[in-house]
Design an enzyme around this catalytic site. Structure first.
Site, PDB file in Angstrom:
ATOM      1  N   GLN A  70       2.310  -6.425  -3.437  1.00 59.01           N
ATOM      2  CA  GLN A  70       3.337  -6.503  -4.493  1.00 59.01           C
ATOM      3  C   GLN A  70       3.544  -7.956  -4.933  1.00 59.01           C
ATOM      4  OE1 GLN A  70       5.191  -4.526  -6.368  1.00 59.01           O
ATOM      5  NE2 GLN A  70       4.369  -2.601  -5.597  1.00 59.01           N
ATOM      6  N   SER A  71       2.483  -8.740  -4.944  1.00 56.66           N
ATOM      7  CA  SER A  71       2.587 -10.168  -5.266  1.00 56.66           C
ATOM      8  C   SER A  71       3.162 -10.415  -6.662  1.00 56.66           C
ATOM      9  CB  SER A  71       1.185 -10.766  -5.174  1.00 56.66           C
ATOM     10  OG  SER A  71       1.152 -12.032  -5.800  1.00 56.66           O
ATOM     11  N   ASN A  72       4.248 -11.188  -6.688  1.00 53.33           N
ATOM     12  CA  ASN A  72       4.799 -11.614  -7.983  1.00 53.33           C
ATOM     13  C   ASN A  72       3.836 -12.559  -8.680  1.00 53.33           C
ATOM     14  OD1 ASN A  72       7.472 -10.386  -7.725  1.00 53.33           O
ATOM     15  ND2 ASN A  72       7.791 -11.877  -6.085  1.00 53.33           N
TER      16      ASN A  72
END
Ligand SMILES: *Cc1c(COP(=O)(O)O)cnc(C)c1O
Length: 326
Positions: A70-72
């Site tokens: 879920q890397s921003n």
């Protein structure tokens, strides 16, 4: 030397409602870098202004980067690159049974190619980058590799710029400490350098949210500060000014503690101030906790670094979700 992806200055406000509700004995100002954009919201786009400028200058057509599922950072990169007409390949650390939602949904929607790696494979990310780059180049593509979190010295200049912006927005002489979350360290290192270049003596306090130790992060910050000299930024910073704190990581990276969840839920409900479960809840909790002792009757500045899309992964953690199906 940089692109203008962020269209206007992000505001600085005083968090009156939060101060009152939590009965804080100090004042809290917030630099709202959750407002750097809509799909590009958060801190990563400040680094991308420098990194993607460099990519365009080098005439590439494809950007590689990597991160958690879920890397921003990967989402901001995928969106900003697409806006500039570049393709992205994202190398993501896979979890079992990953639903396509939150940041990952947006990665897919802008047409990124996604390669899922196990934890073990991810440890060799540099080798994977170079072999995949060779393969892509053999088909005529030109590739630009952005490291995890965009945290090299060039990316960190984004926060030197952010600190300069802040110095025009409030009197930094009145601020005792500036707090931010520490993941891949670029934000912290840039902020510390930027504060000193702006003449501020405020302490720069980074709250570690990862499994790596604060000591490891301090070493990286030191290296980044040295490398920034390549770009003409070399503030004089003593080692003891690099203050990164352990103690607020919670159970694991990207796993919030019960206290973090409680803070997210109550602040949203009572003040509509939103924190994310991976970075800002931990950092804000660390800021409140340490300020109670050290900064009584003083002013602190919290850098809100974004992360809003992480909230959409597990709604049942924040509200009661009816299970009834009709
Ligand atoms: C990546 C990230 C951070 C940490 O920034 P680093 O420069 O990686 O240390 C903080 N907050 C959010 C929301 C992030 O996505």
């Amino acid at each position: 030397m940089r692109l203008r992806i962020i269209k206007c200055e992000t505001p600085v406000t005083r968090l009156n409602a939060v101060e009152e509700f939590l009965e804080l004995p100090f004042k809290v100002y917030c630099k709202h870098d959750e407002l750097t954009g809509f799909l590009t919201s958060g801190n990563k786009v400040r680094k991308l202004e420098f990194l993607l400028y460099d990519a365009l200058r080098k005439n590439v057509d494809t950007v590689f980067t990597c991160g958690g599922i879920q890397s921003n950072h990967c989402r901001a990169t995928a969106v900003a690159a697409r806006q500039l007409g570049l393709d992205t390949v994202l190398f993501l650390r896979k979890k079992e049974d990953t639903p396509i939602q939150g940041n990952l949904l947006l990665d897919h929607m802008v047409g990124s190619r996604i390669e899922y790696l196990t934890e073990e494979e991810y440890r060799d990310i540099d080798a994977i980058f170079s072999s995949e780059k060779k393969i892509a180049e053999s088909t005529g593509k030109k590739v630009y590799v952005i490291p995890e979190g965009g945290s090299n010295a060039l990316g960190a200049l984004g926060y030197v710029e952010a600190a300069r912006e802040i110095s025009h927005q409030l009197d930094l002489d009145e601020i005792s400490a500036v707090y931010c979350a520490v993941g891949s360290v670029g934000t912290y290192a840039g902020m510390l350098a930027g504060l000193r270049l702006a003449g501020s003596k405020a302490r720069a306090l980074g709250i570690n949210v990862t499994a790596a130790s604060a000591e490891t992060h301090r070493e990286k910050a030191k290296a980044l500060l040295q490398e920034m000299a390549h770009y003409g930024f070399s503030p004089r910073i003593r080692d003891k000014e690099i203050e990164i704190l352990d103690g607020f990581q919670g159970p694991a990276y990207a796993v919030p503690s019960a206290e973090d969840l409680d803070l997210i839920r109550t602040l949203a409900k009572r003040t509509a101030f939103f924190l994310d479960p991976v970075y800002t809840a931990k950092a804000f909790r660390g800021a409140l906790y340490t300020s109670r002792e050290q900064f009584r009757n003083k002013n602190i500045l919290f850098v809100h670094t974004g992360g809003i899309f992480s909230l959409f992964q597990e709604p049942q953690k924040y509200v009661e979700v009816p299970t009834r199906s009709m």
